[in-house]
Scaffold this motif. Structure first.
Motif, short mmCIF file in Angstrom:
data_model
loop_
_atom_site.label_atom_id
_atom_site.label_comp_id
_atom_site.label_asym_id
_atom_site.label_seq_id
_atom_site.Cartn_x
_atom_site.Cartn_y
_atom_site.Cartn_z
N GLN A 155 0.87 -1.17 0.00
CA GLN A 155 0.00 0.00 0.00
C GLN A 155 0.91 1.22 0.00
OE1 GLN A 155 -3.11 -0.22 2.89
NE2 GLN A 155 -3.61 1.95 2.75
N SER B 183 -7.88 6.75 -12.43
CA SER B 183 -8.48 5.41 -12.55
C SER B 183 -7.40 4.37 -12.27
CB SER B 183 -9.05 5.20 -13.95
OG SER B 183 -10.06 6.16 -14.21
N ALA B 184 -7.83 3.25 -11.70
CA ALA B 184 -6.87 2.20 -11.35
C ALA B 184 -6.82 1.13 -12.43
CB ALA B 184 -7.25 1.56 -10.02
N ASN C 229 -5.71 -0.91 -6.84
CA ASN C 229 -6.93 -0.32 -6.29
C ASN C 229 -6.59 1.03 -5.69
OD1 ASN C 229 -8.96 -2.44 -6.65
ND2 ASN C 229 -7.61 -3.62 -5.31
N VAL D 37 -7.87 3.17 -2.60
CA VAL D 37 -8.67 2.90 -1.40
C VAL D 37 -8.64 4.09 -0.45
CG1 VAL D 37 -8.31 0.41 -1.48
CG2 VAL D 37 -6.71 1.82 -0.21
N LYS E 207 -11.70 8.64 -6.09
CA LYS E 207 -10.87 8.67 -7.29
C LYS E 207 -10.85 10.07 -7.89
CE LYS E 207 -11.74 3.86 -8.33
NZ LYS E 207 -12.21 2.88 -9.27
N ILE F 196 -3.03 3.99 -2.87
CA ILE F 196 -3.16 2.86 -3.78
C ILE F 196 -2.70 1.57 -3.12
CG2 ILE F 196 -2.88 4.30 -5.84
CD1 ILE F 196 0.01 3.25 -6.07
N ASP G 253 -2.52 -5.40 -5.76
CA ASP G 253 -3.10 -6.72 -5.51
C ASP G 253 -1.98 -7.70 -5.14
OD1 ASP G 253 -4.00 -9.54 -6.52
OD2 ASP G 253 -5.85 -8.37 -6.33
#
Length: 194
Positions: A75, A98-99, A104, A106, A110, A129, A132
């Motif tokens: 993160q 945009s991701a 992502n 979070v 956005k 951000i 994943d």
């Protein structure tokens, strides 16, 4: 015009040069029509010419990332400094990030909004951000849209992308494939499954 008969007309086109550094606004233009037999110098008209300077240039002047390099599961805070390179203030700024897949945004929206960005001024849009946990190693592009509204209500949209790199940790697999006692030969397998 040499002669203009009764109930006749003649059209004229004029090209007005506007200095590229002119600020947006209304400028007066005087038109004077003189003719033979005119009373005291002819007719004068004041015409208002509206000038819109679309020379607003807005862009990302700096990108900051709180953790670099990124790894799967990380993160990080992503900061985008937006700069008004134009000659006039901007009434509103909207930044949308945009991701991409495997990323992502979070804990924040956005979209980032700001009222009034002065000429040569800067503002920083901050995003959180998350990568994943199954993200592959490589470059990821975050599509970015910057929409501005000038003091006259005109809108312009600028697009860009912000790149970040993900460096996946290697997943090393080691195994002994075979061992020959007579020749004292060992065959091994080393593989990076990351």
């Amino acid at each position: 015009i040499q002669m203009l008969c009764e109930n006749c007309f003649k059209e004229f086109d004029y090209h007005i040069y506007v200095d590229p550094s002119a600020q947006s606004g209304t400028y007066p233009v005087k038109v004077k029509v003189t003719y033979e037999g005119a009373k005291v110098g002819g007719l004068e008209y004041d015409i208002a010419v509206e000038v819109r300077n679309y020379k607003h240039t807005v862009g990302v002047s700096q990108v900051t990332l709180s953790k670099d390099p990124l790894s799967p599961g990380d993160q990080a805070d992503l900061g985008l400094t937006i700069r008004n390179h134009g000659v006039e203030d901007i009434r509103e700024v909207e930044v949308t990030l945009s991701a991409p897949a495997d990323m992502n945004i979070v804990g924040s929206t956005k979209r980032f909004f700001m009222n009034k960005l002065t000429s040569s001024g800067e503002v920083t849009a901050n995003y959180n951000i998350v990568v994943d946990s199954k993200a592959k190693m490589g470059a990821y592009q975050f599509p970015l849209t910057i929409k501005i509204t000038d003091n006259y209500g005109n809108e312009q949209t600028f697009t860009d992308s912000i790149g970040v790199h993900v460096y996946a940790q290697p997943e090393v697999e080691f195994s002994i494939r075979s061992y020959d006692v007579k020749t004292r030969r060992i065959s091994t397998l080393v593989a990076n499954r990351g």
